[in-house]
Design a protein around this motif. Structure first.
Motif, mmCIF file in Angstrom:
data_model
loop_
_atom_site.group_PDB
_atom_site.id
_atom_site.type_symbol
_atom_site.label_atom_id
_atom_site.label_comp_id
_atom_site.label_asym_id
_atom_site.label_seq_id
_atom_site.Cartn_x
_atom_site.Cartn_y
_atom_site.Cartn_z
ATOM 1 N N MET A 1 0.951 -1.083 -0.216
ATOM 2 C CA MET A 1 0.086 0.036 -0.081
ATOM 3 C C MET A 1 0.831 1.056 -0.018
ATOM 4 O O MET A 1 1.950 1.061 0.620
ATOM 5 N N THR A 2 0.374 2.202 -0.865
ATOM 6 C CA THR A 2 1.237 3.463 -0.795
ATOM 7 C C THR A 2 0.338 4.858 -0.204
ATOM 8 O O THR A 2 -0.917 4.949 -0.667
ATOM 9 N N ILE A 3 0.911 5.495 0.495
ATOM 10 C CA ILE A 3 0.495 6.920 0.971
ATOM 11 C C ILE A 3 1.320 7.927 0.763
ATOM 12 O O ILE A 3 2.648 7.415 0.568
ATOM 13 N N THR A 4 1.142 9.224 0.687
ATOM 14 C CA THR A 4 2.044 9.998 0.663
ATOM 15 C C THR A 4 2.145 11.116 1.784
ATOM 16 O O THR A 4 0.850 11.265 2.381
ATOM 17 N N ILE A 5 3.342 11.149 2.058
ATOM 18 C CA ILE A 5 3.564 12.015 3.551
ATOM 19 C C ILE A 5 4.206 13.178 3.134
ATOM 20 O O ILE A 5 5.247 13.168 2.537
ATOM 21 N N ASN A 6 3.691 14.495 3.281
ATOM 22 C CA ASN A 6 4.446 15.591 2.805
ATOM 23 C C ASN A 6 4.707 15.558 1.261
ATOM 24 O O ASN A 6 5.969 16.209 1.030
ATOM 25 N N GLY A 7 3.827 14.844 0.544
ATOM 26 C CA GLY A 7 4.347 14.791 -1.057
ATOM 27 C C GLY A 7 5.013 13.781 -1.307
ATOM 28 O O GLY A 7 5.207 13.388 -2.530
ATOM 29 N N THR A 8 5.685 13.016 -0.151
ATOM 30 C CA THR A 8 6.403 11.812 -0.731
ATOM 31 C C THR A 8 5.876 10.633 -0.491
ATOM 32 O O THR A 8 4.993 10.341 0.489
ATOM 33 N N PRO A 9 5.747 9.678 -1.647
ATOM 34 C CA PRO A 9 5.193 8.359 -1.439
ATOM 35 C C PRO A 9 5.933 7.533 -0.632
ATOM 36 O O PRO A 9 7.106 7.407 -0.493
ATOM 37 N N CYS A 10 5.217 6.924 0.137
ATOM 38 C CA CYS A 10 5.594 5.982 1.343
ATOM 39 C C CYS A 10 5.097 4.592 1.362
ATOM 40 O O CYS A 10 3.620 4.449 1.195
ATOM 41 N N GLN A 11 5.683 3.383 1.234
ATOM 42 C CA GLN A 11 5.098 2.216 1.192
ATOM 43 C C GLN A 11 4.626 1.624 2.810
ATOM 44 O O GLN A 11 5.324 2.260 3.838
#
Length: 246
Positions: A1-11
């Motif tokens: 799953m991918t979310i974005t934190i402060n515009g950065t994609p994070c798994q």
């Protein structure tokens, strides 16, 4: 799953707590009541972030928020800064003697708010970590007592606890140094109770109080050997070397 934190994609994994995901990816989120060894409590609210889902943003407590699907996360948005600043100033009034809280107020630019009243002579922010540590790791000698502005952490009736073993688990997790521990060469004083310290019979290092070691031996079902971890490991290594050397 991918979310974005402060515009950065994070798994991340589904159900993983947002605070863990953010920290693993190098994003700083301040906390007080969070400890990796103790389940999240969400008491201090300092770890708030903004989560945007389907175009709508909301403030959540990241140490308790499980990621269920893709979303955008902002750790330092205007909304987060305003609310975090208010939280920090409230904590500063609750614990005016805490240098840790003052440092956080300066770091995150908490606004001055004159209408809040200070609690005299306190470092405690009532995060509850000490109570939880004592209950889960030790004997449950302390608890939250009273309500409202008189709420505090204490032993029953503010008297030396009959069950406290002086392990210091409560003090070790306290984020503001509110729990006083006084140690001499032979004693440890905590919560108004004096404990005799036991030293390693081999190297002389302090390994705990007599009550703490007796409690650990009872829970483990093993006899006390009065050895520190280093000396115990060295003895085990010598035993193994002797056994397999033969």
């Amino acid at each position: 799953m991918t979310i974005t934190i402060n515009g950065t994609p994070c798994q991340c994994e589904k159900g993983e707590l947002l605070l863990q995901v953010a920290r693993r990816n190098g994003f700083e989120i301040p906390t007080l009541c969070h400890h990796d060894a103790i389940a999240g409590q969400g008491c201090c609210r300092l770890c708030i972030v903004e989560v945007v889902e389907r175009g709508r943003g909301r403030i959540v407590v990241s140490c308790l928020f499980p990621v269920e699907h893709g979303c955008e996360v902002y750790t330092d948005s205007d909304k987060v800064r305003r609310q975090r600043g208010m939280i920090l100033r409230l904590l500063e009034k609750r614990a005016p003697e805490s240098p840790e809280i003052r440092a956080l107020c300066e770091k995150y630019g908490a606004p001055e708010i004159d209408r809040f009243v200070k609690v005299d002579g306190s470092k405690c922010v009532l995060c509850g970590l000490c109570v939880k540590a004592c209950g889960e790791l030790s004997v449950g000698a302390i608890s939250t007592v009273n309500r409202g502005v008189t709420k505090e952490i204490a032993t029953p009736y503010h008297e030396p606890s009959s069950v406290c073993i002086g392990c210091g688990s409560c003090a070790s997790v306290c984020p503001t140094g509110a729990i006083e521990v006084i140690e001499t060469a032979d004693t440890r004083t905590i919560w108004g109770k004096i404990f005799k310290l036991v030293r390693c019979k081999h190297c002389g290092a302090v390994i705990g109080t007599a009550e703490e070691l007796a409690y650990a031996a009872k829970r483990s079902g093993q006899e006390r050997d009065n050895l520190c971890r280093t000396c115990r490991q060295a003895r085990m290594a010598d035993t193994l070397a002797h056994t397999f050397g033969e």
